[in-house]
Design a protein around this motif. Sequence first.
Motif, mmCIF file in Angstrom:
data_model
loop_
_atom_site.group_PDB
_atom_site.id
_atom_site.type_symbol
_atom_site.label_atom_id
_atom_site.label_comp_id
_atom_site.label_asym_id
_atom_site.label_seq_id
_atom_site.Cartn_x
_atom_site.Cartn_y
_atom_site.Cartn_z
ATOM 1 N N CYS A 158 50.748 66.297 72.805
ATOM 2 C CA CYS A 158 50.686 67.677 73.284
ATOM 3 C C CYS A 158 51.568 67.785 74.517
ATOM 4 N N PRO A 159 52.489 68.744 74.553
ATOM 5 C CA PRO A 159 53.397 68.840 75.697
ATOM 6 C C PRO A 159 52.722 69.368 76.957
ATOM 7 N N HIS A 160 51.516 69.946 76.830
ATOM 8 C CA HIS A 160 50.850 70.550 77.979
ATOM 9 C C HIS A 160 49.590 69.754 78.316
ATOM 10 N N VAL A 161 49.642 69.018 79.402
ATOM 11 C CA VAL A 161 48.526 68.165 79.813
ATOM 12 C C VAL A 161 48.155 68.511 81.247
ATOM 13 N N VAL A 162 46.869 68.705 81.495
ATOM 14 C CA VAL A 162 46.359 68.955 82.836
ATOM 15 C C VAL A 162 45.365 67.855 83.170
ATOM 16 N N GLY A 163 45.241 67.549 84.471
ATOM 17 C CA GLY A 163 44.434 66.400 84.848
ATOM 18 C C GLY A 163 43.422 66.666 85.946
ATOM 19 N N LEU A 164 42.352 65.893 85.900
ATOM 20 C CA LEU A 164 41.325 65.914 86.936
ATOM 21 C C LEU A 164 41.067 64.499 87.430
ATOM 22 N N VAL A 165 40.767 64.373 88.717
ATOM 23 C CA VAL A 165 40.197 63.153 89.269
ATOM 24 C C VAL A 165 38.809 63.540 89.754
ATOM 25 N N VAL A 166 37.792 62.904 89.196
ATOM 26 C CA VAL A 166 36.410 63.221 89.542
ATOM 27 C C VAL A 166 35.759 61.964 90.106
ATOM 28 N N THR A 167 35.108 62.111 91.253
ATOM 29 C CA THR A 167 34.548 60.957 91.942
ATOM 30 C C THR A 167 33.153 61.257 92.466
ATOM 31 N N ASN A 168 32.377 60.207 92.689
ATOM 32 C CA ASN A 168 31.039 60.370 93.263
ATOM 33 C C ASN A 168 31.051 60.197 94.782
ATOM 34 N N THR A 169 32.220 59.919 95.341
ATOM 35 C CA THR A 169 32.302 59.672 96.773
ATOM 36 C C THR A 169 32.953 60.844 97.484
ATOM 37 N N LYS A 170 33.013 60.757 98.809
ATOM 38 C CA LYS A 170 33.570 61.860 99.581
ATOM 39 C C LYS A 170 35.078 61.964 99.371
ATOM 40 N N ALA A 192 37.723 66.669 92.324
ATOM 41 C CA ALA A 192 36.378 67.187 92.573
ATOM 42 C C ALA A 192 35.421 66.036 92.821
ATOM 43 N N MET A 193 34.455 66.259 93.706
ATOM 44 C CA MET A 193 33.342 65.327 93.851
ATOM 45 C C MET A 193 32.206 65.815 92.968
ATOM 46 N N TRP A 194 31.644 64.936 92.175
ATOM 47 C CA TRP A 194 30.522 65.281 91.303
ATOM 48 C C TRP A 194 29.585 64.090 91.207
#
Length: 218
Positions: A158-170, A192-194
């Motif tokens: 897929c030419p369109h890719v979006v990304g997230l970095v999700v962490t449990n820390t600050k 995002a922190m989650w």
Amino acid sequence: MTNRDYEVGDTVLVPWGLDLVEGTVVGAYGEGSSLRVLVEVDVGDGATEVLPFSSRALEIAQRPEEKSPPGAWVHSSRYEDALSRTLTQILRQHLAEWHGAVELRTGFKEDRGIDIRAQLPDRVLVVEAKHYSDEHVPLRISVLDQIAAYLREPQRECPHVVGLVVTNTKVLPEIFEHAQELRESGIPLWVAMWRPWEASPRELEHVVTQALDFPVPE
């Protein structure tokens, strides 16, 4: 060759109870999600045993956080599982016509650094989940740069890719600023922190909706 990441004779860490121990790759069987890597482990008193492990279990075991206590890999795996379920709920709330699945994808060379993937109607969402045993350890900026490098690469599926970095820390302010700079340069990446016990994952939902609304070519 066992698969793209593990060769016969490789020394690898494998989950053993709540700890990690070293073993030697001796073979493999199956394919795709059913592939199992055979690892010979010393079980004590000079005896060894050959045990099968999924690529995903091995991948998680190879990247425990520095100075993690025994059993940390278990929490990392559970974090990714919980995150994938929460992402599924968020995506289905915001994409009424989407009936796909959020897929855990580790153990494959082309997905290095990518823990979770979802094929959406007009884009692919990829997620790096960073679980730290010590929640006071801040997220490192190098994590963002690793995923940004992946997003810069041409994508076959897929030419369109979006990304997230999700962490449990600050997450320090400079990390959010770096993510903003990446987006301004055309790299669609959010942080995002989650934490799994959060009743309402507002911060996570906010960045997911931003990733869904990020303009992509028709």
